[in-house]
Design a protein around this motif. Structure first.
Motif, PDB file in Angstrom:
ATOM      1  N   UNK A 152     -12.087 -66.296   3.856  1.00 16.82           N
ATOM      2  CA  UNK A 152     -11.532 -65.301   4.789  1.00 16.82           C
ATOM      3  C   UNK A 152     -10.308 -64.621   4.162  1.00 16.82           C
ATOM      4  N   UNK A 153     -10.221 -63.316   4.320  1.00 22.92           N
ATOM      5  CA  UNK A 153      -9.073 -62.561   3.819  1.00 22.92           C
ATOM      6  C   UNK A 153      -8.002 -62.523   4.905  1.00 22.92           C
ATOM      7  N   UNK A 154      -6.930 -63.322   4.751  1.00 25.81           N
ATOM      8  CA  UNK A 154      -5.878 -63.393   5.779  1.00 25.81           C
ATOM      9  C   UNK A 154      -4.960 -62.183   5.624  1.00 25.81           C
ATOM     10  N   UNK A 155      -5.423 -61.068   6.131  1.00 26.99           N
ATOM     11  CA  UNK A 155      -4.679 -59.822   5.981  1.00 26.99           C
ATOM     12  C   UNK A 155      -4.009 -59.455   7.305  1.00 26.99           C
ATOM     13  N   UNK A 156      -3.165 -60.375   7.827  1.00 28.71           N
ATOM     14  CA  UNK A 156      -2.387 -60.083   9.023  1.00 28.71           C
ATOM     15  C   UNK A 156      -1.055 -60.810   8.920  1.00 28.71           C
ATOM     16  N   UNK A 157      -0.113 -60.476   9.810  1.00 26.17           N
ATOM     17  CA  UNK A 157       1.213 -61.082   9.737  1.00 26.17           C
ATOM     18  C   UNK A 157       1.681 -61.522  11.120  1.00 26.17           C
ATOM     19  N   UNK A 158       2.920 -61.996  11.183  1.00 26.63           N
ATOM     20  CA  UNK A 158       3.453 -62.498  12.447  1.00 26.63           C
ATOM     21  C   UNK A 158       3.519 -61.421  13.521  1.00 26.63           C
ATOM     22  N   UNK A 159       3.772 -60.182  13.130  1.00 26.36           N
ATOM     23  CA  UNK A 159       3.819 -59.098  14.105  1.00 26.36           C
ATOM     24  C   UNK A 159       2.488 -58.949  14.822  1.00 26.36           C
ATOM     25  N   UNK A 160       1.404 -59.144  14.097  1.00 27.39           N
ATOM     26  CA  UNK A 160       0.076 -59.032  14.701  1.00 27.39           C
ATOM     27  C   UNK A 160      -0.158 -60.176  15.687  1.00 27.39           C
ATOM     28  N   UNK A 161       0.293 -61.376  15.326  1.00 34.41           N
ATOM     29  CA  UNK A 161       0.156 -62.519  16.228  1.00 34.41           C
ATOM     30  C   UNK A 161       1.011 -62.335  17.480  1.00 34.41           C
ATOM     31  N   UNK A 162       2.211 -61.788  17.314  1.00 35.89           N
ATOM     32  CA  UNK A 162       3.072 -61.531  18.462  1.00 35.89           C
ATOM     33  C   UNK A 162       2.461 -60.478  19.378  1.00 35.89           C
ATOM     34  N   UNK A 163       1.807 -59.485  18.785  1.00 33.88           N
ATOM     35  CA  UNK A 163       1.127 -58.456  19.571  1.00 33.88           C
ATOM     36  C   UNK A 163      -0.009 -59.085  20.383  1.00 33.88           C
ATOM     37  N   UNK A 164      -0.756 -59.979  19.754  1.00 32.05           N
ATOM     38  CA  UNK A 164      -1.854 -60.678  20.435  1.00 32.05           C
ATOM     39  C   UNK A 164      -1.324 -61.460  21.635  1.00 32.05           C
ATOM     40  N   UNK A 165      -0.256 -62.233  21.438  1.00 36.69           N
ATOM     41  CA  UNK A 165       0.300 -63.023  22.541  1.00 36.69           C
ATOM     42  C   UNK A 165       0.831 -62.117  23.644  1.00 36.69           C
ATOM     43  N   UNK A 166       1.447 -61.004  23.280  1.00 39.57           N
ATOM     44  CA  UNK A 166       1.998 -60.093  24.285  1.00 39.57           C
ATOM     45  C   UNK A 166       0.892 -59.518  25.171  1.00 39.57           C
ATOM     46  N   UNK A 167      -0.237 -59.149  24.586  1.00 47.21           N
ATOM     47  CA  UNK A 167      -1.349 -58.600  25.374  1.00 47.21           C
ATOM     48  C   UNK A 167      -1.862 -59.653  26.356  1.00 47.21           C
ATOM     49  N   UNK A 168      -1.945 -60.900  25.899  1.00 47.78           N
ATOM     50  CA  UNK A 168      -2.400 -61.981  26.779  1.00 47.78           C
ATOM     51  C   UNK A 168      -1.421 -62.190  27.930  1.00 47.78           C
ATOM     52  N   UNK A 169      -0.126 -62.274  27.608  1.00 50.75           N
ATOM     53  CA  UNK A 169       0.879 -62.560  28.639  1.00 50.75           C
ATOM     54  C   UNK A 169       1.025 -61.419  29.634  1.00 50.75           C
ATOM     55  N   UNK A 170       0.952 -60.181  29.156  1.00 50.67           N
ATOM     56  CA  UNK A 170       1.170 -59.022  30.027  1.00 50.67           C
ATOM     57  C   UNK A 170      -0.133 -58.475  30.613  1.00 50.67           C
ATOM     58  N   UNK A 171      -1.264 -59.039  30.167  1.00 47.76           N
ATOM     59  CA  UNK A 171      -2.576 -58.685  30.709  1.00 47.76           C
ATOM     60  C   UNK A 171      -2.878 -57.191  30.596  1.00 47.76           C
TER      61      UNK A 171
END
Length: 302
Positions: free
Chosen positions: A1-20
């Motif tokens: 797998x090409x891990x082509x993402x960073x912490x900002x992307x993970x934070x964006x993912x969590x924000x979408x989940x939390x804010x629905x």
């Protein structure tokens, strides 16, 4: 797998989940909605999976997204905790904490905890929702608030209540009022004077109506208000006295206001922290919670 993402992307993912949703999530991490969408697309592309089901009305996690979420939360929380523990790392931490709080605790009590927290984490923004007890419970249950400060009552089933302190109701009056020099006063004696009451939308009114059922008052109230903070302003202006929870009173000598213990009966309520069941607080939220828990035994009283 090409891990082509960073912490900002993970934070964006969590924000979408939390804010629905993407719009509220983008606002919470202070980027545009299009930039947030690009981060999610980048993350999905790097992982080779679809994390969200998106319609015009709703955003929901896929099965893969639900499995991925706990791993992301653990990684980001561990990173936050590591940064908070490194020297003065708190001085550079960023983010937003949302706390829901009943107005009686928001005026004099909460500012002490927020001031202490801000001194260590000056770049973390505190959003304080000062609202009724029911609205505090709803904000925590929906995930809008990280946690809340309120009192026992009609709490939603998904809310956990953790007791913080037991407080009694007192008479709030001006220092030049005849009752100000008393150590205690009965409800019947207090309500021989002109007084202000909270209206029926207040959680405090519900507590008092239940505790004082059948007790005859000497006078009708001269004014009703929705919030304790408004009542205190009316008292300062000389409109009368009022029964308020002790936490609403100044935590050190005040030039205008004084409080007198109420008896016959002594009415108490239980103040505490409200959390949504199953939700793990971030390290920053835990830091603020610890400061709130430490307050009752450390602050001076009038």
């Amino acid at each position: 797998m090409n891990i082509n993402f960073d912490l900002n992307d993970l934070q964006a993912f969590r924000a979408v989940v939390e804010k629905e949703g993407f719009r509220r999530a983008a606002d919470s991490i202070r980027i545009t909605q299009s930039a947030l969408s690009r981060r999610i697309e980048k993350l999905e592309s790097a992982l080779g999976v679809k994390l969200f089901e998106r319609t015009t009305r709703k955003v929901s996690l896929t099965n893969v997204g639900r499995a991925f979420l706990p791993q992301v939360e653990r990684l980001l929380d561990d990173l936050d905790l590591a940064l908070l523990s490194i020297g003065d790392g708190g001085a550079t931490r960023r983010g937003t904490l949302t706390i829901a709080c009943v107005p009686s605790a928001a005026y004099y009590f909460m500012p002490h905890a927020i001031r202490s927290f801000h001194g260590q984490f000056p770049l973390i923004k505190i959003r304080l929702i000062d609202a009724s007890a029911n609205e505090v419970s709803a904000a925590v249950a929906s995930g809008e608030a990280d946690f809340g400060l309120g009192f026992t009552g009609n709490l939603a089933p998904e809310i956990e209540f953790s007791a913080l302190l037991e407080e009694r109701y007192v008479i709030a009056c001006r220092r030049d009022h005849p009752l100000a020099t008393r150590d205690v006063v009965t409800w019947a004696q207090a309500y021989e004077y002109e007084h202000i009451t909270l209206d029926k939308s207040s959680g405090n009114r519900l507590v008092l109506d239940r505790a004082l059922a059948g007790l005859k008052m000497g006078k009708e109230s001269v004014c009703e208000a929705r919030h304790v903070t408004t009542v205190l302003g009316l008292i300062e202006a000389g409109l009368g006295i009022a029964a308020v929870p002790s936490i609403a009173m100044p935590l050190s000598p005040h030039p205008i206001l004084a409080s007198v213990a109420l008896i016959e009966p002594e009415v108490v309520r239980h103040m505490g922290l409200l959390k949504r069941r199953g939700r793990t607080l971030t390290p920053a939220a835990l830091e603020l919670e610890q400061r709130i828990r430490a307050l009752p035994g450390t602050l001076p009283r009038d």
